[in-house]
Structure formats: C-alpha cells, structure tokens
Write a protein that holds these residues in place. Structure first.
Motif, mmCIF file in Angstrom:
data_model
loop_
_atom_site.group_PDB
_atom_site.id
_atom_site.type_symbol
_atom_site.label_atom_id
_atom_site.label_comp_id
_atom_site.label_asym_id
_atom_site.label_seq_id
_atom_site.Cartn_x
_atom_site.Cartn_y
_atom_site.Cartn_z
ATOM 1 N N ARG A 126 -34.986 97.067 -31.044
ATOM 2 C CA ARG A 126 -34.399 98.411 -31.130
ATOM 3 C C ARG A 126 -33.271 98.573 -30.110
ATOM 4 N N ARG A 144 -30.126 96.360 -31.140
ATOM 5 C CA ARG A 144 -29.365 96.803 -32.309
ATOM 6 C C ARG A 144 -28.721 98.164 -32.100
ATOM 7 N N LEU A 145 -29.352 99.023 -31.330
ATOM 8 C CA LEU A 145 -28.701 100.290 -30.998
ATOM 9 C C LEU A 145 -27.475 100.050 -30.127
ATOM 10 N N GLU A 181 -25.612 97.320 -30.068
ATOM 11 C CA GLU A 181 -24.554 96.774 -30.922
ATOM 12 C C GLU A 181 -23.852 97.877 -31.707
ATOM 13 N N THR A 182 -24.645 98.790 -32.251
ATOM 14 C CA THR A 182 -24.078 99.888 -33.038
ATOM 15 C C THR A 182 -23.203 100.772 -32.166
ATOM 16 N N TRP A 183 -23.666 101.069 -30.981
ATOM 17 C CA TRP A 183 -22.910 101.899 -30.023
ATOM 18 C C TRP A 183 -21.591 101.221 -29.642
ATOM 19 N N TRP A 232 -17.470 93.829 -34.957
ATOM 20 C CA TRP A 232 -18.858 93.455 -35.214
ATOM 21 C C TRP A 232 -19.135 91.993 -34.881
ATOM 22 N N ASP A 280 -29.043 106.784 -29.061
ATOM 23 C CA ASP A 280 -29.602 106.968 -30.407
ATOM 24 C C ASP A 280 -29.250 108.352 -30.951
ATOM 25 N N ARG A 287 -29.537 101.235 -39.416
ATOM 26 C CA ARG A 287 -29.127 99.831 -39.453
ATOM 27 C C ARG A 287 -27.958 99.605 -38.498
ATOM 28 N N ASP A 288 -27.887 98.392 -37.964
ATOM 29 C CA ASP A 288 -26.800 98.058 -37.051
ATOM 30 C C ASP A 288 -25.573 97.596 -37.845
ATOM 31 N N ILE A 306 -32.762 98.961 -37.622
ATOM 32 C CA ILE A 306 -33.029 99.398 -36.250
ATOM 33 C C ILE A 306 -34.415 100.045 -36.230
#
Length: 218
Positions: free
Chosen positions: A79, A82-83, A85-87, A96, A119, A127-128, A134
């Motif tokens: 979690r 992947r959070l 990476e998304t951030w 990416w 988050d 999802r990332d 996620i």
C-alpha cells in the motif's frame, strides 16, 4: 507498520506477496534470492527469522508462503509503495517509468500520518500508475479476471489492467504507443514471436516479450 518492522523484512514480505499476485505458484527461496539480488544463504537466514516471527510458513527446500500475519504486513508495505508511486506521478511530475526506485526508498521512511494525507489528497485511488491494485487501509485488494496479452487468443478484446514496471524501457515504449491501463486492445494476430493488435485506435505489433508484461481483462 509495527515498530519492530525493518526495511529488510518489509522488502522480503513485499516480494513474496508480489510473486503470487498475478500467478498462483508460491515463490522458492532461490527465486526470492534472485529477485532481491542477494545470496541464497542470506535468504535462508532471513526466512528462518521471519518464520520464527510467524510471518512466513516454510519447510526446508520448499516454497515460501505468507502467514495471515505476514500477508497483513505485506499489504501494508505494498500500500505504501503504490500510493507513493501514484503521488509521484500525479503530484510531483514523475513519469511512470521513474517512480519504482524512488518509492522503494520512501516506503520505509514516511509516517502513517503522511501516508493517510497522501491517500486523501489523491482521492483514495484504487490502482497505481501501472495498474497494480492499491490495498485499502483495511487490507482489501480489488481484483478481476485477467489474461496475459501474450496468451490471449486472436479476436480477444480486453481492457489493459496492469503493465509490469520491471523494465522502464518497456514502459516508455508502451507509452509512446498509447498503451496504458484502461486502454482497450484487440488481438488481431498472434503468430510466432509477435502479437498484432489494435490499441488506442491504431494497429501495431508487440514482441511476445513485451506482450508478456501486459495484463488485460479476461
């Protein structure tokens, strides 16, 4: 994360979890050593330590499986990764193909408070950037039936669910072709080493090696 957690244990847990996320076979100690880039003897010692902590179920020379406690800890690490990476992609301008190594460092450093703030700011993404689920704070993971694009039959139509982030060059190639999670693809031919498909409104060819890094809806 528990106060007794360590970056090494977190990396082991995350790697064991990720190995079975998209295929059913449990990971072997040798495969784990290869993925982590360390000596098999080091894996043996750490596995013994983690088994003693109730995180891994293991018999000598057999595959490794997470216990319920180990899975819970693994999902917390996944979690975080992947959070982050998304951030980095949404808020910090990263591509990416650039975020994996940064997330590897930051996942061990940020506080639970900051993670929760990230988050919330991102709108609780599921999802990332690569399409990996996620896990929620409660450890819930979204899933749906899938097939590897390299295994999909001719005339199969599916939405890209996930693209492996193990090779940045593949990510850059696919981005240039407009192939990302959420894009619908149709396999028009699958002969030899090439997969021919329609994606993002254009026809194109992928090697089976590249196609094996793409998961689509079944």
């Amino acid at each position: 994360m528990p106060p007794t957690s360590s970056p090494a244990i977190e990396d082991y847990l995350k790697t064991v979890y990720a190995h079975t996320e998209w295929q059913p076979d449990a990971i072997t100690p040798k495969a784990l050593a290869d993925k982590l880039g360390i000596a098999p003897s080091s894996v043996t010692e750490m596995v013994k330590k983690m088994a003693a902590q109730g995180l891994i179920s293991h018999v000598p020379y057999g595959p490794l499986r997470l216990t319920d406690a180990g899975r819970e800890r693994a999902l917390a690490v996944v979690r975080r990764h992947r959070l982050i990476e998304t951030w980095l992609v949404r808020e910090m301008g990263y591509g990416w193909d650039e975020v994996h190594d940064e997330a590897e460092i930051l996942e061990h450093a940020i506080s639970d408070r900051l993670l929760e703030a990230i988050d919330e700011r991102l709108g609780r993404p599921r999802r990332d950037p690569h399409g990996d689920a996620i896990p929620s704070a409660a450890g819930e993971v979204a899933s749906e039936p899938f097939v590897l694009l390299s295994d999909a039959p001719v005339a199969h139509v599916g939405r890209v669910i996930r693209i492996s982030d193990r090779d940045p060059e593949v990510l850059r190639e696919l981005e240039g072709r407009g192939i990302r999670p959420g894009v619908e693809v149709e396999v028009t031919d699958a002969a030899g080493r090439l997969v021919t498909l329609q994606a993002a409104g254009e026809a194109g060819e992928l090697t089976r090696e590249v196609a094996s890094a793409i998961w689509v809806t079944a």
